[in-house]
Design a protein around this motif. Structure first.
Motif, short mmCIF file in Angstrom:
data_model
loop_
_atom_site.label_atom_id
_atom_site.label_comp_id
_atom_site.label_asym_id
_atom_site.label_seq_id
_atom_site.Cartn_x
_atom_site.Cartn_y
_atom_site.Cartn_z
N GLN A 2 7.21 -66.00 25.59
CA GLN A 2 7.26 -65.59 24.20
C GLN A 2 8.70 -65.27 23.82
O GLN A 2 9.44 -64.66 24.60
CB GLN A 2 6.38 -64.36 23.99
CG GLN A 2 6.30 -63.93 22.55
CD GLN A 2 5.37 -62.72 22.40
OE1 GLN A 2 4.89 -62.16 23.37
NE2 GLN A 2 5.14 -62.33 21.18
N LEU A 4 11.07 -63.56 20.74
CA LEU A 4 11.17 -62.79 19.51
C LEU A 4 12.57 -63.00 18.96
O LEU A 4 13.56 -62.80 19.68
CB LEU A 4 10.93 -61.30 19.77
CG LEU A 4 11.22 -60.36 18.61
CD1 LEU A 4 10.27 -60.63 17.45
CD2 LEU A 4 11.13 -58.92 19.06
N ARG A 27 17.06 -52.93 17.48
CA ARG A 27 16.18 -54.05 17.82
C ARG A 27 15.84 -54.03 19.31
O ARG A 27 14.73 -54.31 19.71
CB ARG A 27 16.81 -55.40 17.46
CG ARG A 27 17.11 -55.59 15.98
CD ARG A 27 15.92 -55.72 15.09
NE ARG A 27 15.35 -54.65 14.35
CZ ARG A 27 15.89 -53.77 13.52
NH1 ARG A 27 17.16 -53.68 13.37
NH2 ARG A 27 15.16 -52.92 12.83
N LEU A 28 16.83 -53.74 20.14
CA LEU A 28 16.58 -53.68 21.58
C LEU A 28 15.61 -52.55 21.90
O LEU A 28 14.65 -52.74 22.67
CB LEU A 28 17.89 -53.49 22.35
CG LEU A 28 18.85 -54.68 22.34
CD1 LEU A 28 20.18 -54.28 22.95
CD2 LEU A 28 18.25 -55.88 23.04
N GLY A 30 13.37 -51.27 20.00
CA GLY A 30 12.06 -51.68 19.52
C GLY A 30 11.37 -52.67 20.43
O GLY A 30 10.16 -52.86 20.36
N SER A 31 12.13 -53.30 21.32
CA SER A 31 11.58 -54.25 22.28
C SER A 31 11.41 -53.64 23.66
O SER A 31 11.15 -54.35 24.63
CB SER A 31 12.48 -55.48 22.38
OG SER A 31 12.54 -56.14 21.14
N MET A 68 14.97 -62.60 22.03
CA MET A 68 14.53 -61.90 23.22
C MET A 68 13.39 -62.68 23.85
O MET A 68 12.35 -62.87 23.22
CB MET A 68 14.14 -60.48 22.86
CG MET A 68 15.36 -59.68 22.41
SD MET A 68 14.99 -58.10 21.69
CE MET A 68 14.96 -58.52 19.96
N GLY A 70 10.51 -63.16 26.44
CA GLY A 70 9.60 -62.33 27.22
C GLY A 70 9.15 -62.98 28.51
O GLY A 70 9.11 -64.20 28.64
N SER A 75 7.46 -57.95 29.32
CA SER A 75 8.79 -57.34 29.22
C SER A 75 9.82 -58.41 28.84
O SER A 75 9.57 -59.60 28.96
CB SER A 75 9.17 -56.67 30.55
OG SER A 75 9.32 -57.65 31.56
N ILE A 76 10.98 -57.95 28.41
CA ILE A 76 12.06 -58.85 28.04
C ILE A 76 12.83 -59.26 29.29
O ILE A 76 13.23 -58.41 30.09
CB ILE A 76 13.02 -58.18 27.03
CG1 ILE A 76 12.27 -57.77 25.76
CG2 ILE A 76 14.21 -59.08 26.71
CD1 ILE A 76 11.64 -58.91 25.00
N VAL A 79 18.12 -61.92 26.96
CA VAL A 79 18.46 -61.75 25.55
C VAL A 79 19.60 -62.70 25.24
O VAL A 79 20.60 -62.77 25.97
CB VAL A 79 18.88 -60.30 25.22
CG1 VAL A 79 19.30 -60.18 23.76
CG2 VAL A 79 17.74 -59.33 25.54
#
Length: 152
Positions: A2, A4, A27-28, A30-31, A68, A70, A75-76, A79
């Motif tokens: 995924q 984002l 943004r980071l 929030g992820s 980002m 996934g 999890s990320i 990036v």
């Protein structure tokens, strides 16, 4: 996998660099990437460098993007930072001398990013860099690219 994607338009004003850093941190977070993680700290510095280059060297608005990627667990993992501007001038790494106050940005990007590059984009260009998230594996050790090493 995924992905984002979020983006921010920055005006050709040096004050925009601080706004870009705050936006990226937000943004980071929030992820799920904490502000004290190496990825967040390094990416914030890279945002600062690439946004400054766009603002100072082009004098035109630019688009800042974070992608980002996934992992299966949600999890990320990686990036990607992109800055797209409308200047056709390619990025030119410089070798800053002694007390010069500029000319180190692309060297920092090359040294800190896992990968970076640029490509023509319409009438302008896209400069990008990628950071892989470092996973903590135990007391004082981190895994990066399949290797573990101690933190000194």
């Amino acid at each position: 996998m995924q992905v984002l994607q979020v983006q921010l338009e920055i005006r050709p004003d040096p004050a925009e660099v601080g706004r870009a850093r705050r936006w990226a941190r937000s943004r980071l977070a929030g992820s799920g990437i904490r502000a004290d993680e190496p990825l967040a700290e390094t990416l914030t510095l890279l945002v600062s460098e690439l946004a400054t280059n766009a603002v100072v060297h082009t004098g035109r608005p630019a688009m800042l993007r974070l992608l980002m990627c996934g992992l299966r667990d949600g999890s990320i993992g990686t990036v990607r930072l992109e800055v797209v501007d409308t200047s056709a001038c390619p990025p030119t790494p410089r070798c800053a001398e002694g007390d010069e106050t500029d000319g180190r940005g692309l060297a920092l990007v090359e040294g800190l990013a896992d990968r970076w590059g640029w490509s023509p984009e319409g009438v302008g260009k896209r400069i990008w860099c990628e950071l892989d998230r470092v996973a903590v594996t135990g007391v004082g050790a981190v895994a990066r690219g399949g290797l573990a090493y101690g933190v000194v």
